[in-house]
Design a protein around this motif. Structure first.
Motif, PDB file in Angstrom:
ATOM      1  N   VAL A 159      61.596 141.148  63.560  1.00 34.97           N
ATOM      2  CA  VAL A 159      60.889 139.951  64.025  1.00 34.97           C
ATOM      3  C   VAL A 159      59.626 139.713  63.198  1.00 34.97           C
ATOM      4  N   VAL A 160      58.881 140.784  62.910  1.00 35.65           N
ATOM      5  CA  VAL A 160      57.623 140.646  62.168  1.00 35.65           C
ATOM      6  C   VAL A 160      57.873 140.097  60.764  1.00 35.65           C
ATOM      7  N   PHE A 161      58.898 140.599  60.103  1.00 32.23           N
ATOM      8  CA  PHE A 161      59.158 140.152  58.736  1.00 32.23           C
ATOM      9  C   PHE A 161      59.817 138.776  58.687  1.00 32.23           C
ATOM     10  N   SER A 162      60.194 138.237  59.827  1.00 37.40           N
ATOM     11  CA  SER A 162      60.722 136.868  59.847  1.00 37.40           C
ATOM     12  C   SER A 162      59.648 135.855  60.219  1.00 37.40           C
ATOM     13  N   ILE A 163      58.431 136.328  60.520  1.00 38.14           N
ATOM     14  CA  ILE A 163      57.359 135.404  60.901  1.00 38.14           C
ATOM     15  C   ILE A 163      56.941 134.524  59.726  1.00 38.14           C
ATOM     16  N   LEU A 164      56.766 135.109  58.539  1.00 38.39           N
ATOM     17  CA  LEU A 164      56.306 134.324  57.383  1.00 38.39           C
ATOM     18  C   LEU A 164      57.304 133.236  57.003  1.00 38.39           C
ATOM     19  N   PRO A 165      58.597 133.531  56.880  1.00 36.15           N
ATOM     20  CA  PRO A 165      59.536 132.422  56.618  1.00 36.15           C
ATOM     21  C   PRO A 165      59.561 131.391  57.745  1.00 36.15           C
ATOM     22  N   ALA A 166      59.384 131.832  58.997  1.00 38.29           N
ATOM     23  CA  ALA A 166      59.379 130.878  60.110  1.00 38.29           C
ATOM     24  C   ALA A 166      58.176 129.939  60.012  1.00 38.29           C
ATOM     25  N   PHE A 167      56.995 130.486  59.655  1.00 40.01           N
ATOM     26  CA  PHE A 167      55.825 129.626  59.459  1.00 40.01           C
ATOM     27  C   PHE A 167      56.041 128.673  58.295  1.00 40.01           C
ATOM     28  N   LYS A 168      56.657 129.162  57.230  1.00 42.62           N
ATOM     29  CA  LYS A 168      56.911 128.314  56.070  1.00 42.62           C
ATOM     30  C   LYS A 168      57.811 127.139  56.438  1.00 42.62           C
ATOM     31  N   ALA A 169      58.849 127.438  57.273  1.00 41.03           N
ATOM     32  CA  ALA A 169      59.749 126.366  57.692  1.00 41.03           C
ATOM     33  C   ALA A 169      59.053 125.397  58.638  1.00 41.03           C
ATOM     34  N   SER A 170      58.193 125.908  59.519  1.00 45.71           N
ATOM     35  CA  SER A 170      57.522 125.019  60.480  1.00 45.71           C
ATOM     36  C   SER A 170      56.469 124.154  59.808  1.00 45.71           C
ATOM     37  N   TRP A 171      55.926 124.598  58.664  1.00 46.96           N
ATOM     38  CA  TRP A 171      54.896 123.816  57.980  1.00 46.96           C
ATOM     39  C   TRP A 171      55.469 122.728  57.068  1.00 46.96           C
ATOM     40  N   LEU A 172      56.781 122.703  56.877  1.00 48.28           N
ATOM     41  CA  LEU A 172      57.366 121.691  55.995  1.00 48.28           C
ATOM     42  C   LEU A 172      57.171 120.290  56.574  1.00 48.28           C
ATOM     43  N   HIS A 173      56.736 119.377  55.710  1.00 53.17           N
ATOM     44  CA  HIS A 173      56.593 117.979  56.117  1.00 53.17           C
ATOM     45  C   HIS A 173      57.934 117.279  55.909  1.00 53.17           C
ATOM     46  N   PRO A 174      58.397 116.499  56.859  1.00 52.49           N
ATOM     47  CA  PRO A 174      59.741 115.890  56.717  1.00 52.49           C
ATOM     48  C   PRO A 174      59.846 114.961  55.496  1.00 52.49           C
ATOM     49  N   VAL A 175      58.793 114.255  55.168  1.00 49.83           N
ATOM     50  CA  VAL A 175      58.847 113.354  54.028  1.00 49.83           C
ATOM     51  C   VAL A 175      58.985 114.146  52.722  1.00 49.83           C
TER      52      VAL A 175
END
Length: 343
Positions: free
Chosen positions: A321-337
């Protein structure tokens, strides 16, 4: 000794030929005497005067005195030696052995013969190779220590109260006259070495899990890069950043959970068949992985601690879970445009 041991001892110590003095059989334990037995008093009779020695009444032969046999239980390491993968006994029940010890008075050597009754195997080579058990009352008599002992061993039903029991005994018995020690204190060096080895193994285990965590981080980062368009579509349709992040965190948790379950299952299967696996590898490679002459065990001992298994599983899931936090933040920060700009 039991009846089988007694019969074996009697077969190894047959009775001697008849004593010419009495005409009876005696055992080897009876001392050979050359003393002339005392003749019973003869009352002369008026009607039968004594004419010669032959007219004396016959002498009653003394009953044979059988020796009192004292049994002994021998440690397994003293009674056997390792030959390949088999244990060869150098003594059997009914054999006689001589035990040498010291007398409490003057520290003079004393010894006696004992009959082997049985063997004891505690799975601890140090005790099995140095310990024998004899009747306490006879050992006290042999060492001139009637009614006295120099060591008392106490066994507790619950090992968790070991230190508390030792503290109580130290308060009861003065330390100047008595020495109270637990088995952990007596085996302090060995237990310290085992503790260090266990700590190193735990460290190596979590380093391996950490390497697997970096693998999870790399895989999830690649998934975020490949699914940039899909993430942009989701966010353009109204998906929140928290929702996108929860998808990747849930994926990491599910990956850790499945990996922990599969790893635990395979690990328990290997532990349950560790001896068969060791024998198979030894036959295939020609090298004995578990030298039984060194450890003095007939097979590899196993002890499954479910508490430790649970801690390892929880740690593995947490690392996933800890090592999946950084990719999860990266995906959540993506702007749709920006995510759909190059599509």
């Amino acid at each position: 000794p039991d009846e089988a041991a007694r019969k074996r001892w009697e077969a190894a110590h047959p009775l001697l030929p008849p004593d010419p003095l009495y005409g009876v059989r005696r055992t080897p334990a009876e001392p050979i005497t050359t003393e002339v037995p005392t003749l019973p008093p003869v009352t002369p009779r008026e009607d039968l005067p004594l004419r010669s020695v032959d007219d004396l009444p016959p002498i009653d032969a003394p009953p044979p005195v059988l020796p009192k046999l004292h049994g002994i239980i021998v440690g397994y390491g003293l009674a056997t030696y390792r030959q390949g993968t088999e244990d060869v006994f150098v003594m059997q029940p009914g054999d006689s052995i001589t035990v040498l010890t010291l007398s409490a008075e003057g520290m003079q050597p004393v010894w006696d013969e004992f009959i082997v009754c049985d063997f004891i195997k505690t799975e601890m080579s140090e005790f099995d190779a140095m310990t024998v058990y004899v009747p306490l009352d006879y050992l006290q008599h042999l060492r001139t220590m009637e009614g006295r002992v120099n060591t008392l061993q106490i066994r507790l039903h619950d090992d968790r109260h070991l230190d508390e029991a030792a503290h109580i005994l130290r308060n009861i018995f003065p330390p100047m006259d008595y020495h109270v020690a637990t088995w952990k204190e007596k085996q302090g060096t060995l237990l310290a070495a085992i503790s260090v080895e266990r700590g190193i193994l735990n460290l190596l285990l979590f380093m391996i899990i950490g390497v697997a965590g970096f693998g999870i981080l790399a895989i999830f980062s690649m998934i975020v890069t490949e699914k940039t368009r899909d993430i942009g579509i989701l966010k353009s349709l109204g998906a929140s950043s928290r929702g996108v992040m929860s998808i990747f965190l849930g994926y990491g948790f599910l990956l850790g959970l499945v990996g922990a379950l599969l790893g635990t299952g395979f690990g328990l299967l290997i532990v349950d068949n560790i001896n068969e696996i060791e024998m198979l590898i030894s036959r295939q490679t020609g090298a004995e992985l578990f030298d039984r002459r060194i450890y003095y065990f007939s097979e590899i001992p196993t002890d499954i601690r479910w508490r430790h298994v649970l801690l390892v599983d929880v740690g593995a899931i947490a690392i996933a879970v800890v090592f999946s936090i950084l990719p999860a933040f990266k995906a959540s920060w993506l702007h749709p445009v920006r995510a759909l700009r190059y599509e």
